[in-house]
Design an enzyme around this catalytic site. Sequence first.
Site, short mmCIF file in Angstrom:
data_model
loop_
_atom_site.label_atom_id
_atom_site.label_comp_id
_atom_site.label_asym_id
_atom_site.label_seq_id
_atom_site.Cartn_x
_atom_site.Cartn_y
_atom_site.Cartn_z
N HIS A 97 -69.39 -44.75 -34.07
CA HIS A 97 -68.74 -46.07 -33.95
C HIS A 97 -67.22 -45.97 -34.17
O HIS A 97 -66.61 -46.86 -34.75
CB HIS A 97 -69.34 -47.07 -34.95
N ASN A 170 -76.56 -53.82 -34.29
CA ASN A 170 -76.21 -53.36 -32.94
C ASN A 170 -76.53 -54.46 -31.94
O ASN A 170 -77.16 -55.47 -32.29
CB ASN A 170 -77.03 -52.12 -32.57
N TYR A 384 -73.37 -44.98 -45.78
CA TYR A 384 -72.12 -45.69 -45.49
C TYR A 384 -71.09 -45.55 -46.62
O TYR A 384 -69.91 -45.32 -46.37
CB TYR A 384 -72.41 -47.17 -45.18
FE1 HDD Z 1 -74.77 -46.59 -38.62
C1 HDD Z 1 -71.37 -46.85 -38.70
C2 HDD Z 1 -74.96 -49.58 -36.96
C3 HDD Z 1 -78.15 -46.13 -38.19
C4 HDD Z 1 -74.63 -43.91 -40.57
N1 HDD Z 1 -73.43 -47.93 -37.95
C5 HDD Z 1 -72.08 -47.87 -38.08
C6 HDD Z 1 -71.47 -49.02 -37.50
C7 HDD Z 1 -72.48 -49.80 -37.01
C8 HDD Z 1 -73.71 -49.11 -37.30
C9 HDD Z 1 -72.35 -51.12 -36.30
C10 HDD Z 1 -69.99 -49.29 -37.42
C11 HDD Z 1 -69.52 -50.16 -38.53
C12 HDD Z 1 -68.05 -50.46 -38.33
O1 HDD Z 1 -67.72 -51.20 -37.39
O2 HDD Z 1 -67.25 -49.92 -39.09
N2 HDD Z 1 -76.24 -47.60 -37.68
C13 HDD Z 1 -76.13 -48.86 -37.16
C14 HDD Z 1 -77.45 -49.34 -36.83
C15 HDD Z 1 -78.34 -48.37 -37.16
C16 HDD Z 1 -77.58 -47.28 -37.71
C17 HDD Z 1 -77.74 -50.71 -36.25
C18 HDD Z 1 -79.83 -48.35 -37.04
C19 HDD Z 1 -80.57 -49.41 -37.03
N3 HDD Z 1 -76.12 -45.25 -39.23
C20 HDD Z 1 -77.48 -45.26 -38.99
C21 HDD Z 1 -78.11 -44.20 -39.73
C22 HDD Z 1 -77.12 -43.57 -40.43
C23 HDD Z 1 -75.88 -44.24 -40.09
C24 HDD Z 1 -79.59 -43.90 -39.73
C25 HDD Z 1 -77.19 -42.41 -41.37
C26 HDD Z 1 -78.22 -42.05 -42.06
N4 HDD Z 1 -73.25 -45.53 -39.42
C27 HDD Z 1 -73.44 -44.47 -40.25
C28 HDD Z 1 -72.16 -43.97 -40.87
C29 HDD Z 1 -71.10 -44.92 -40.23
C30 HDD Z 1 -71.93 -45.83 -39.37
C31 HDD Z 1 -71.93 -42.50 -40.71
C32 HDD Z 1 -69.94 -44.26 -39.53
C33 HDD Z 1 -68.68 -44.83 -40.14
C34 HDD Z 1 -69.13 -45.78 -41.14
O3 HDD Z 1 -70.49 -45.73 -41.21
O4 HDD Z 1 -68.42 -46.48 -41.81
O5 HDD Z 1 -72.19 -44.12 -42.24
#
Ligand code: HDD
Length: 716
Positions: A97, A170, A384
């Site tokens: 993202h 999402n 996160y």
């Molecule tokens: Fe995630 C970012 C949505 C599964 C780990 N995720 C992130 C963002 C969104 C989502 C919208 C961007 C937030 C922003 O605008 O800053 N992610 C989802 C959805 C998931 C999902 C709807 C499943 C239903 N994500 C998911 C899993 C993991 C992560 C299973 C890890 C185990 N997601 C992350 C992260 C991020 C992230 C690495 C990247 C940067 C951040 O969080 O701040 O932690």
Amino acid sequence: MGKCTNTGADQLAAGMPFNATKPLEYGEAAYTPHAGETQAPPDTVCHELSTNQGVPVADNQNSLKAGLRGPTLMEDFILREKITHFDHERIPERVVHARGSAAHGYFESYQDLSDITRAAPFAAVGKRTPVFVRFSTVAGERGSADTVRDVRGFAVKFYTEEGNWDLVGNNIPVFFIQDAMKFPDLIHAVKPEPNNGIPQAASAHDTFWDFASLSPEIAHMLLWHTSDRAIPRSYRMMQGFGVHTFRLVNAEGASVFCKFHWSPLAGTHALVWDEAVRLAGADPDYHRRDLWEAIEAGEFPAWELGLQIFTEEEAGRFPFDILDPTKIVPEEMVAVRTIGKLVLDRNPHNFFSETEQVAFCAAHVVPGIDFTNDPLLQGRLHSYIDTQLTRLGGPNFHEIPINTPLAQIHNNQRDGFHRQQINRGRVSYEPNSLAGGCPFQAGARGFVSVPEVSQGREVRGKPELFADHYAQAKLFWMSQSAIEQHHIIQAFRFELSRVRTPAVRSRTLSLLANIDARLVASVAEGLGMQVPPPLPPASDRPPYDYMPSPSLSLFARPGQLGIRTRRVALMVAPGADGALIGQLFASLEEAGAVPCLIGARIGQAAAADGAVLDVADSYESAPSVLWDGAIAIQGAGALAIEFIKLQYRHGKPILALGGAVELLKAAKIPRRLPQGLPDPGVIIVTPADVAEGLACFTSVLAQHRVHARETDPPRV
Ligand code: HDD
């Protein structure tokens, strides 16, 4: 009062000798606009330039040298501070993202939901809670194009009086995998391949499809990913979902399950693939610009929040497991109850400070909202906060203004990188008597987890119902209109044609063979392959037989905006009918559309009646894909022909007035649909009938595009 010193650039603009200094008064323009150029109002009162230590800077043009032609001196602390800060301007981008855009707004509750949840935003009818919302793509890097095929993030931060609640969802209600254990594998597979860094922001490559074809739990998500949901027309025109099942908890501690749905008032609309590809070149910021411009124009994007609420007993009767994030709860099983509205009414002041530094976290909930044991959600609760430690440089990211809650923070956490708060006193522990026992526990007023009974062996595994990978993929497929199914087939063909390893293509076909015979046959045909035997199912249980769910089609939500914010190209050339153009322009603007004159070149052109036409865009600078519809008034030439051909190819309405019919002839635009009926979106009238022609044009524009026109390959 200090003075604002003019800069060299200003002096050049003002025609002054470069080294002359002319002091300006506070608030006086530091730059003289050219004729016709409007000057942006300064954000704040104009101040003296200073260093980060507050030292006034006398000269921002020249470094300190030993003689005019001599070497630069180490002593120049002003130069070194400026360059050092510049060198460290970037922070690590989000690992997923990374590419996103955001806006401020509010959530307004239509209902008092306190019988179901004590969550502050739902406490009273009409209650408003401030929000910050960030939309994003998943796979691309920070500078990648907006219109790639991908899931879109829809993350909402509610600044409630009981703390921040982040609903990090999402635009697609299901996910690729069922357990957080697989998230790094999924992301490694979809990101650019690690040996050569190719391709950017695309799932159409071997490693993604290799992983997908070996992970049958992905089947349902693959259909959403290849559908038009993955190429939205605008962030304003897509749904949002919390994806996981959550819990709502009331003041008595009673809880129910809940799925969150955001539904756009602008309706759900998508690009067509060819358009998305061209847009990535014509305007990589297409979605960012669209969101920004709509808000600047006062056309505030809005969504309604819907809840699907169900009890534990009801959940036990569903043919799927509510802890499985690859499953939806069909609206036919649990209706969506609309309970409030989200409105985005303010653009950020600073992209970095707000959009880039905002930290969403799936673990940020407030009293009244609680988690379930969805194994994907459980992993997210860790990820996160952990990621912000690197991205935002330490544990104090909640002190960055965009992340700071409106609710007060009182605790004994101390110090760490970038600490802003200056905590007073000697007490930083609890229990204490030296600070009167403060801060003290909130007890039942605070966040209390639902006391769910949790017993069982320590195992690595999945509940049995998780193994039904295909029933809901079938449900999605059969709920799509014919044109949407056609797009899914085309998308699979495109993606798999880019895969170079035949075994990966074949394995993916085996997976699709479990979903629908026509789907897999059409994809296989496009790849020049035979349909292989289906993958053996992961469970002996017979899959559940769903009825189609019409709400899963994009066409189920046409929206309430009509032609508001739709971009209309008025194709003109010197000698065009000025009065007619004025009339069209005024009518479109009055209806809320965004008309613009476009021609072979920008600048002023003389109309037939001598009036001046301000041609703002040219066919080269603003190609066809940037427009929702075109009105041909006057103009010819290869670029105009190409422009109108693409309008036609992408199903957009075309109104040709008078002599402009020649342009349609030159572009070989058919007036009938492939099925033989007249095309409602190709409208040819004389200038005398312009009102009637415009009415036909706007009615098609309000429906987004003429899908029935679509042919593959294109007819013109
Ligand atoms: Fe995630 C970012 C949505 C599964 C780990 N995720 C992130 C963002 C969104 C989502 C919208 C961007 C937030 C922003 O605008 O800053 N992610 C989802 C959805 C998931 C999902 C709807 C499943 C239903 N994500 C998911 C899993 C993991 C992560 C299973 C890890 C185990 N997601 C992350 C992260 C991020 C992230 C690495 C990247 C940067 C951040 O969080 O701040 O932690």
